[in-house]
Write a protein that holds these residues in place. Sequence first.
Motif, PDB file in Angstrom:
ATOM      1  N   MET A  37      73.377  43.466  29.133  1.00 28.06           N
ATOM      2  CA  MET A  37      72.788  45.217  30.364  1.00 28.06           C
ATOM      3  C   MET A  37      72.282  45.737  31.342  1.00 28.06           C
ATOM      4  SD  MET A  37      76.890  47.304  29.197  1.00 28.06           S
ATOM      5  CE  MET A  37      78.084  45.877  27.945  1.00 28.06           C
ATOM      6  N   GLY A  38      71.466  45.391  30.076  1.00 31.27           N
ATOM      7  CA  GLY A  38      69.978  46.026  30.628  1.00 31.27           C
ATOM      8  C   GLY A  38      69.082  45.384  31.259  1.00 31.27           C
ATOM      9  N   HIS A  39      69.833  44.045  32.451  1.00 29.95           N
ATOM     10  CA  HIS A  39      69.206  43.742  33.625  1.00 29.95           C
ATOM     11  C   HIS A  39      69.617  43.613  34.760  1.00 29.95           C
ATOM     12  CE1 HIS A  39      66.041  41.687  31.081  1.00 29.95           C
ATOM     13  NE2 HIS A  39      66.565  42.288  30.184  1.00 29.95           N
ATOM     14  N   ILE A  40      71.195  44.804  34.859  1.00 29.17           N
ATOM     15  CA  ILE A  40      71.496  45.022  36.243  1.00 29.17           C
ATOM     16  C   ILE A  40      70.185  45.328  37.069  1.00 29.17           C
ATOM     17  CG2 ILE A  40      73.735  45.592  34.648  1.00 29.17           C
ATOM     18  CD1 ILE A  40      73.522  48.384  35.490  1.00 29.17           C
ATOM     19  N   LEU A  41      71.118  45.140  38.388  1.00 27.23           N
ATOM     20  CA  LEU A  41      70.379  45.830  39.244  1.00 27.23           C
ATOM     21  C   LEU A  41      70.915  47.366  39.935  1.00 27.23           C
ATOM     22  CD1 LEU A  41      70.653  43.439  41.941  1.00 27.23           C
ATOM     23  CD2 LEU A  41      68.625  43.171  40.424  1.00 27.23           C
ATOM     24  N   VAL A  42      69.849  47.894  40.047  1.00 24.56           N
ATOM     25  CA  VAL A  42      69.678  48.843  40.574  1.00 24.56           C
ATOM     26  C   VAL A  42      68.813  49.690  41.302  1.00 24.56           C
ATOM     27  CG1 VAL A  42      69.772  50.355  38.353  1.00 24.56           C
ATOM     28  CG2 VAL A  42      67.556  49.892  38.779  1.00 24.56           C
ATOM     29  N   ARG A  43      69.074  50.141  42.700  1.00 19.12           N
ATOM     30  CA  ARG A  43      68.655  50.693  43.665  1.00 19.12           C
ATOM     31  C   ARG A  43      67.215  51.705  43.606  1.00 19.12           C
ATOM     32  NH1 ARG A  43      73.375  53.579  47.504  1.00 19.12           N
ATOM     33  NH2 ARG A  43      74.515  51.403  47.501  1.00 19.12           N
ATOM     34  N   ARG A  44      66.203  51.553  43.776  1.00 18.02           N
ATOM     35  CA  ARG A  44      64.930  52.247  43.964  1.00 18.02           C
ATOM     36  C   ARG A  44      64.512  52.807  44.581  1.00 18.02           C
ATOM     37  NH1 ARG A  44      59.550  49.988  43.345  1.00 18.02           N
ATOM     38  NH2 ARG A  44      60.536  48.116  42.522  1.00 18.02           N
ATOM     39  N   HIS A  45      64.176  53.780  44.063  1.00 16.77           N
ATOM     40  CA  HIS A  45      64.087  55.300  44.844  1.00 16.77           C
ATOM     41  C   HIS A  45      63.093  54.969  45.519  1.00 16.77           C
ATOM     42  CE1 HIS A  45      63.117  59.676  45.123  1.00 16.77           C
ATOM     43  NE2 HIS A  45      64.114  59.476  43.844  1.00 16.77           N
ATOM     44  N   PRO A  46      63.333  55.970  47.093  1.00 22.58           N
ATOM     45  CA  PRO A  46      62.495  55.744  48.117  1.00 22.58           C
ATOM     46  C   PRO A  46      61.225  55.720  48.128  1.00 22.58           C
ATOM     47  CG  PRO A  46      63.915  56.956  48.480  1.00 22.58           C
ATOM     48  CD  PRO A  46      63.901  56.294  47.214  1.00 22.58           C
ATOM     49  N   ASP A  47      60.870  56.791  46.947  1.00 20.51           N
ATOM     50  CA  ASP A  47      58.981  57.009  46.829  1.00 20.51           C
ATOM     51  C   ASP A  47      58.698  56.582  45.136  1.00 20.51           C
ATOM     52  OD1 ASP A  47      59.510  59.235  48.327  1.00 20.51           O
ATOM     53  OD2 ASP A  47      60.123  60.521  46.886  1.00 20.51           O
ATOM     54  N   ASP A  48      59.383  55.537  44.574  1.00 19.07           N
ATOM     55  CA  ASP A  48      59.065  54.493  43.908  1.00 19.07           C
ATOM     56  C   ASP A  48      58.502  53.445  44.201  1.00 19.07           C
ATOM     57  OD1 ASP A  48      58.743  53.734  40.899  1.00 19.07           O
ATOM     58  OD2 ASP A  48      60.285  52.971  41.020  1.00 19.07           O
ATOM     59  N   HIS A  49      57.000  53.209  44.637  1.00 17.78           N
ATOM     60  CA  HIS A  49      56.484  51.862  44.594  1.00 17.78           C
ATOM     61  C   HIS A  49      56.116  51.312  43.592  1.00 17.78           C
ATOM     62  CE1 HIS A  49      56.769  53.319  48.224  1.00 17.78           C
ATOM     63  NE2 HIS A  49      56.410  54.697  48.140  1.00 17.78           N
ATOM     64  N   TYR A  50      56.231  51.595  41.863  1.00 14.18           N
ATOM     65  CA  TYR A  50      56.039  50.762  40.830  1.00 14.18           C
ATOM     66  C   TYR A  50      56.433  48.926  41.464  1.00 14.18           C
ATOM     67  CZ  TYR A  50      55.827  48.791  36.154  1.00 14.18           C
ATOM     68  OH  TYR A  50      55.884  48.583  35.044  1.00 14.18           O
ATOM     69  N   GLN A  51      56.024  48.186  40.888  1.00 12.37           N
ATOM     70  CA  GLN A  51      56.536  46.377  41.126  1.00 12.37           C
ATOM     71  C   GLN A  51      57.545  46.398  40.042  1.00 12.37           C
ATOM     72  OE1 GLN A  51      54.055  47.336  40.187  1.00 12.37           O
ATOM     73  NE2 GLN A  51      53.274  45.768  38.085  1.00 12.37           N
ATOM     74  N   GLY A  52      57.715  47.229  38.893  1.00 18.07           N
ATOM     75  CA  GLY A  52      59.319  46.849  37.749  1.00 18.07           C
ATOM     76  C   GLY A  52      57.909  45.339  37.070  1.00 18.07           C
TER      77      GLY A  52
END
Lengths: 289, 289
Positions: A151-166
């Motif tokens: 479950m840790g690898h599900i997709l989430v929507r990126r916060h519009p102000d968050d530009h960290y690549q992951g």
Amino acid sequence: MLGAIETGGTKFVCAIGDEKGNIAERIQIPTTEPGETLAKVIAFFQQHRLDALGIGSFGPVDVNRDSQTYGYITSTPKTAWRNYPLIQTLKEAFPVPIGFNTDVNAAALGEITHGAARGLDSCLYITVGTGIGAGAVLQGKLLQGLSHPEMGHILVRRHPDDHYQGKCPFHHDCLEGLAAGPSIEERWGDKVINLADRREVWDLEGYYLAQALMQYILILSPKRIILGGGVMNQKQVFTSIYTYLEDFLNDYVSLPKISDYIVSPGLGNDAGITGSLILAYQAWEEANQ
Amino acid sequence: MLGAIETGGTKFVCAIGDEKGNIAERIQIPTTEPGETLAKVIAFFQQHRLDALGIGSFGPVDVNRDSQTYGYITSTPKTAWRNYPLIQTLKEAFPVPIGFNTDVNAAALGEITHGAARGLDSCLYITVGTGIGAGAVLQGKLLQGLSHPEMGHILVRRHPDDHYQGKCPFHHDCLEGLAAGPSIEERWGDKVINLADRREVWDLEGYYLAQALMQYILILSPKRIILGGGVMNQKQVFTSIYTYLEDFLNDYVSLPKISDYIVSPGLGNDAGITGSLILAYQAWEEANQ
């Protein structure tokens, strides 16, 4: 006497206890290479007369009893442990019934039996630490299908102000890639502990975790959700989760009071090892039916 | 003799049959207002000697047997049906055991017993039509927790080229808001049937559904996934789903051959009514233990 092992990326916790969660003795062994670590684990348990052993393991692991590689740690990034026959090694040393599951499924079992979900027949246990993982009990049984959940690898929507690549090597900006401890530290350039007063850090963390909880609730409908792991020691994340989750769900499903529904572990850091004792007991029961 | 009802937003399907899925007689009754519709349903079943009745219902419904409103249709947008005591009304007419679940849980039960997931102990059934819903059997039991799942409303990441606002009254651009039939028609300005040759339509549809399947797989780990409903009659969506899903998962979990894993219903449009017959049988068995 029941033995329990909670295996982790940095340490193995080994304990002797009973199915009520009473722990008589415990040690921690550093996770180095498998031969060395397991030799110490075996030496500890050889001091006791074991009736059964329970293991809650870091993963991915093969939990399919019909599989030829049942009880193996499989495709872990820790290369020394990849395809390691964990159960088989322990079985050679201790010819007793062995229960086996993921660390997070064990923690869910511990929490539903003796912790924050006691009395219920379903709960979801999530750990947010060096990684993000979750286990669940549904209608009284540990969740398992084709494999154990990831479950840790599900997709989430990126916060519009968050530009960290992951940081996830598989999916870059999946939940774990954006919200596990190492991602927080890389994004903000400091240790979690030093970020405690930075409100924007925990607001964003809650934004991602609330999205994940929304998915888990809509898909699994657990009766209680327990959030553990090092990151969740930052209690202000709970407030952020509650706010975002109510906003996202928008009253579509009716939930209990949110602060009673989404809670900290009742067993603190002992959820996994307690659950592993119960896995041992269940294995013993099954063998002695 | 077992009776089965599959309730839907446009019609009620009523059938007489057995637990093997054999249907001796069936009728369709338009969904108008509750009194009128139920009068016709009751008249149909009064021609038969019922031993038990099974209902797979559109929702949300109250599936919690301990609840005072067990068997009610609850917060549906169809105002005439809101808080309607469906089981109670039928129970007054037919004092027999009544099995009750969601239409999609009934369909999952039908497919695992007699359809595309026969022989397995878990499957996920998803319908993509006027709405998106899903039901699941896990370790042999219909998924139920706090309530039934509401998997159609999970969040997905918007495609960067998709500027359609979404149609869900609760969440705007959740999965159902972006990918159910009415959303497809509103976005592209034509009936689904007239869009069959527009490749970009089904590519985008696959993009959203593959994201949803990724979440379902990581959270539930079902042994087979069955995709039904009117939209899935556009078979080219499967190809798009396969491509995107393999891309999104990036080999993180090991799956069976994808075209054997994600399939059309084995029972065609009869998954729900067949599952409702099985719900009737299970209710009968439980009452006659």
